[in-house]
Design an enzyme around this catalytic site. Structure first.
Site, PDB file in Angstrom:
ATOM      1  N   CYS A  64     -10.421 -11.130   2.589  1.00  0.00           N
ATOM      2  CA  CYS A  64     -10.639  -9.934   3.406  1.00  0.00           C
ATOM      3  C   CYS A  64     -11.808  -9.083   2.925  1.00  0.00           C
ATOM      4  O   CYS A  64     -12.206  -8.143   3.596  1.00  0.00           O
ATOM      5  CB  CYS A  64      -9.370  -9.085   3.451  1.00  0.00           C
ATOM      6  SG  CYS A  64      -8.933  -8.411   1.844  1.00  0.00           S
ATOM      7  N   ASP A  66     -11.866  -7.115   0.226  1.00  0.00           N
ATOM      8  CA  ASP A  66     -11.485  -5.938  -0.551  1.00  0.00           C
ATOM      9  C   ASP A  66     -11.862  -6.137  -2.019  1.00  0.00           C
ATOM     10  O   ASP A  66     -11.655  -7.210  -2.578  1.00  0.00           O
ATOM     11  CB  ASP A  66      -9.971  -5.689  -0.474  1.00  0.00           C
ATOM     12  CG  ASP A  66      -9.516  -5.260   0.915  1.00  0.00           C
ATOM     13  OD1 ASP A  66     -10.368  -4.883   1.732  1.00  0.00           O
ATOM     14  OD2 ASP A  66      -8.299  -5.293   1.174  1.00  0.00           O
ATOM     15  N   CYS A  90      -9.928  -1.786   3.056  1.00  0.00           N
ATOM     16  CA  CYS A  90      -9.208  -1.147   4.160  1.00  0.00           C
ATOM     17  C   CYS A  90      -8.354   0.015   3.646  1.00  0.00           C
ATOM     18  O   CYS A  90      -8.240   0.237   2.440  1.00  0.00           O
ATOM     19  CB  CYS A  90      -8.325  -2.178   4.867  1.00  0.00           C
ATOM     20  SG  CYS A  90      -6.981  -2.804   3.830  1.00  0.00           S
ATOM     21  N   CYS A 133      -3.052  -6.316  -0.354  1.00  0.00           N
ATOM     22  CA  CYS A 133      -3.587  -5.069  -0.914  1.00  0.00           C
ATOM     23  C   CYS A 133      -2.761  -4.621  -2.124  1.00  0.00           C
ATOM     24  O   CYS A 133      -3.306  -4.200  -3.143  1.00  0.00           O
ATOM     25  CB  CYS A 133      -3.601  -3.973   0.146  1.00  0.00           C
ATOM     26  SG  CYS A 133      -4.645  -4.365   1.558  1.00  0.00           S
TER      27      CYS A 133
END
Length: 184
Positions: A64, A66, A90, A133
């Protein structure tokens, strides 16, 4: 800020009748705790990475994009006295980092190591699609602790390359210095 930008994007693109119906759905997009940590992140910043009492963890999720940097400062008794983070990602990644900094401050390294991503995900009410996350935050604290311990081990072994041993004889008072040259 996140809520406002999502609201503008969704509501400006929708006809008036569907705008009214979209508001409850929008509120369910992110939990209030995620929005709070995103809009007002706690402990953002950096610590001097070369300090012996600072450990730095830098982790990323290639899937993603991150990237999370989490730094801890540990006092003489092994307690995390300060924590900072910088995250590119995000809202859930930023919230996970922010929550982790609040969670570990004041804990021992052993206690901080025991924090699992499931605790973070549960506290922030992250949906399954955002569990990575919370995994990043868990990986970041473990990486920071590993870095801190590695620095402490290096500093406590004075016979390594680049150090100078200084000894003084108790009998004669003679001082001797032995340099350990850096290895090439």
């Amino acid at each position: 800020m996140l809520r406002a930008s999502l609201t503008k994007t969704v509501l400006n693109a929708a006809p008036r009748a569907s705008r009214i119906a979209a508001r409850p759905v929008l509120a369910r997009g992110y939990h209030e705790k995620v929005i709070s940590h995103y809009e007002q992140p706690r402990n953002v910043g950096s610590l001097p990475k070369n300090d012996v009492d600072v450990g730095t963890g830098l982790v990323g999720a290639p899937a993603c994009g991150d990237v999370m940097k989490l730094q801890i400062r540990v006092d003489e008794s092994g307690i995390i006295s300060d924590v900072k983070f910088k995250t590119f990602g995000c809202g859930s990644a930023i919230a996970s980092s922010s929550y982790m900094t609040e969670r570990v401050k004041g804990l021992s390294l052993e206690e901080a190591e025991k924090i699992k991503n499931t605790e973070i995900a549960k506290e922030l009410c992250l949906p399954p699609v955002k569990l990575h996350c919370s995994m990043l935050a868990e990986d970041a604290i473990r990486s920071a602790i590993r870095d801190y311990r590695s620095k402490r081990a290096t500093a406590s072994n004075p016979k390594q390359a680049g150090f100078i041993d200084v000894t003084q004889s108790a009998v004669t008072g003679e001082t001797t210095a032995t340099a350990h040259a850096p290895s090439a």
